[in-house]
Structure formats: structure tokens, C-alpha cells
Motif scaffolding. Structure first.
Motif, mmCIF file in Angstrom:
data_model
loop_
_atom_site.group_PDB
_atom_site.id
_atom_site.type_symbol
_atom_site.label_atom_id
_atom_site.label_comp_id
_atom_site.label_asym_id
_atom_site.label_seq_id
_atom_site.Cartn_x
_atom_site.Cartn_y
_atom_site.Cartn_z
ATOM 1 N N ALA A 1 0.844 -1.193 0.000
ATOM 2 C CA ALA A 1 0.000 0.000 0.000
ATOM 3 C C ALA A 1 0.876 1.238 0.000
ATOM 4 N N GLU A 2 0.280 2.360 -0.405
ATOM 5 C CA GLU A 2 0.974 3.634 -0.313
ATOM 6 C C GLU A 2 -0.046 4.751 -0.142
ATOM 7 N N GLY A 3 0.434 5.876 0.373
ATOM 8 C CA GLY A 3 -0.440 7.006 0.584
ATOM 9 C C GLY A 3 0.329 8.198 1.117
ATOM 10 N N LEU A 4 -0.421 9.239 1.461
ATOM 11 C CA LEU A 4 0.145 10.455 2.039
ATOM 12 C C LEU A 4 -0.441 10.649 3.431
ATOM 13 N N THR A 5 0.383 11.138 4.337
ATOM 14 C CA THR A 5 -0.151 11.457 5.656
ATOM 15 C C THR A 5 -1.085 12.652 5.525
ATOM 16 N N GLY A 6 -2.135 12.660 6.334
ATOM 17 C CA GLY A 6 -3.099 13.752 6.326
ATOM 18 C C GLY A 6 -2.685 14.858 7.285
ATOM 19 N N GLY A 7 -3.603 15.766 7.544
ATOM 20 C CA GLY A 7 -3.336 16.902 8.425
ATOM 21 C C GLY A 7 -2.978 16.499 9.841
ATOM 22 N N SER A 8 -3.423 15.308 10.266
ATOM 23 C CA SER A 8 -3.102 14.801 11.603
ATOM 24 C C SER A 8 -1.788 14.033 11.619
ATOM 25 N N GLY A 9 -1.144 13.926 10.443
ATOM 26 C CA GLY A 9 0.097 13.162 10.334
ATOM 27 C C GLY A 9 -0.137 11.671 10.204
ATOM 28 N N GLU A 10 -1.408 11.270 10.083
ATOM 29 C CA GLU A 10 -1.744 9.843 10.014
ATOM 30 C C GLU A 10 -2.133 9.414 8.608
ATOM 31 N N VAL A 11 -1.881 8.146 8.349
ATOM 32 C CA VAL A 11 -2.351 7.507 7.130
ATOM 33 C C VAL A 11 -2.749 6.081 7.495
ATOM 34 N N GLU A 12 -3.878 5.625 6.951
ATOM 35 C CA GLU A 12 -4.338 4.249 7.143
ATOM 36 C C GLU A 12 -3.934 3.464 5.910
ATOM 37 N N LEU A 13 -3.218 2.372 6.111
ATOM 38 C CA LEU A 13 -2.766 1.531 5.004
ATOM 39 C C LEU A 13 -3.394 0.149 5.125
ATOM 40 N N ALA A 14 -4.030 -0.304 4.063
ATOM 41 C CA ALA A 14 -4.670 -1.619 4.067
ATOM 42 C C ALA A 14 -3.605 -2.707 3.999
ATOM 43 N N VAL A 15 -3.730 -3.678 4.904
ATOM 44 C CA VAL A 15 -2.780 -4.780 4.994
ATOM 45 C C VAL A 15 -3.565 -6.090 4.984
ATOM 46 N N ALA A 16 -3.185 -7.025 4.124
ATOM 47 C CA ALA A 16 -3.909 -8.290 4.020
ATOM 48 C C ALA A 16 -3.557 -9.261 5.141
ATOM 49 N N GLU A 17 -2.314 -9.193 5.616
ATOM 50 C CA GLU A 17 -1.878 -10.128 6.654
ATOM 51 C C GLU A 17 -0.698 -9.551 7.428
ATOM 52 N N GLY A 18 -0.424 -10.145 8.573
ATOM 53 C CA GLY A 18 0.706 -9.728 9.388
ATOM 54 C C GLY A 18 2.006 -10.232 8.804
ATOM 55 N N GLY A 19 3.056 -10.132 9.586
ATOM 56 C CA GLY A 19 4.367 -10.596 9.147
ATOM 57 C C GLY A 19 5.345 -9.442 9.014
ATOM 58 N N LEU A 20 6.463 -9.727 8.397
ATOM 59 C CA LEU A 20 7.538 -8.749 8.263
ATOM 60 C C LEU A 20 7.175 -7.699 7.221
ATOM 61 N N HIS A 21 7.153 -6.429 7.642
ATOM 62 C CA HIS A 21 6.800 -5.315 6.770
ATOM 63 C C HIS A 21 7.883 -4.238 6.827
ATOM 64 N N ARG A 22 7.879 -3.394 5.799
ATOM 65 C CA ARG A 22 8.806 -2.262 5.720
ATOM 66 C C ARG A 22 8.012 -1.016 5.349
#
Length: 100
Positions: A35-56
Motif C-alpha cells: 500500500a501507499e499514501g500520504l499522511t493527512g493533516g493529523s500526520g496519520e495515514v491508514e494503510l490496508a494490509v492483508a496479513e501480518g508478518g515482516l513489513h517495511r
């Protein structure tokens, strides 16, 4: 499942808005874009993730301010409900993985 990522500009003491973020998952052989995106005015971004595990998480800080760290990469083991919070500055950064 979603990952909430929040970025704070520690120099200005406010949320880091419009910071580009990319999330990759390690499949055992290579990194795959999730997933990718831009942080909003609150500095947050929600990224959709299908499963756990090792992420970067890759943050394009060079587009946000002049820095010696034009891209920050944080590698972490994601479990459901985790939140990733970062404090960024032109000369360094800190990352915190908050678990429920």
C-alpha cells in the motif's frame, strides 16, 4: 486489517502532513508493495494490509524537508492492531511500534 501510521515533525512540534509513505511486505524472498499514501493533516495515514508478518515502511522525508535522510525505512513484524508512530527531523528519526 489496517495499519495506522502516524508521523510527527519533532522540529516544528506538529504533525507531518503530506508525507509520502509506502508499505512493503517480505514474502520470504523479496519485498512486495502492499500500500501507499500520504499522511493527512493529523500526520496519520491508514494503510490496508492483508496479513501480518515482516513489513517495511518507507517514508519520503526528502520531499518533506531538506535532510540527510531523504528516505526512512523501518522494518517491523506486524500483528493485527499495531500502530506505527515516527518522530522525524532533518538529522534523525525515532520509530515506535505500539501494540494493543
Amino acid at each position: 486489517m489496517n495499519l495506522t501510521l502516524r508521523v510527527v515533525d519533532s522540529v516544528r512540534g506538529r504533525a507531518a502532513a503530506e508525507l509520502p509513505v509506502r508499505l512493503d511486505r517480505y514474502d520470504g524472498n523479496t519485498w512486495q508493495a502492499v500500500a501507499e499514501g500520504l499522511t493527512g493533516g493529523s500526520g496519520e495515514v491508514e494503510l490496508a494490509v492483508a496479513e501480518g508478518g515482516l513489513h517495511r515502511a518507507r517514508l519520503g522525508t526528502g520531499q518533506y524537508f531538506t535532510t540527510k535522510f531523504p528516505e526512512i525505512q523501518v522494518i517491523f513484524d506486524l500483528t493485527p492492531g499495531d500502530r506505527l508512530e515516527l518522530q522525524v527531523a532533518p538529522t534523525g528519526y525515532s520509530a515506535f511500534l505500539l501494540t494493543p
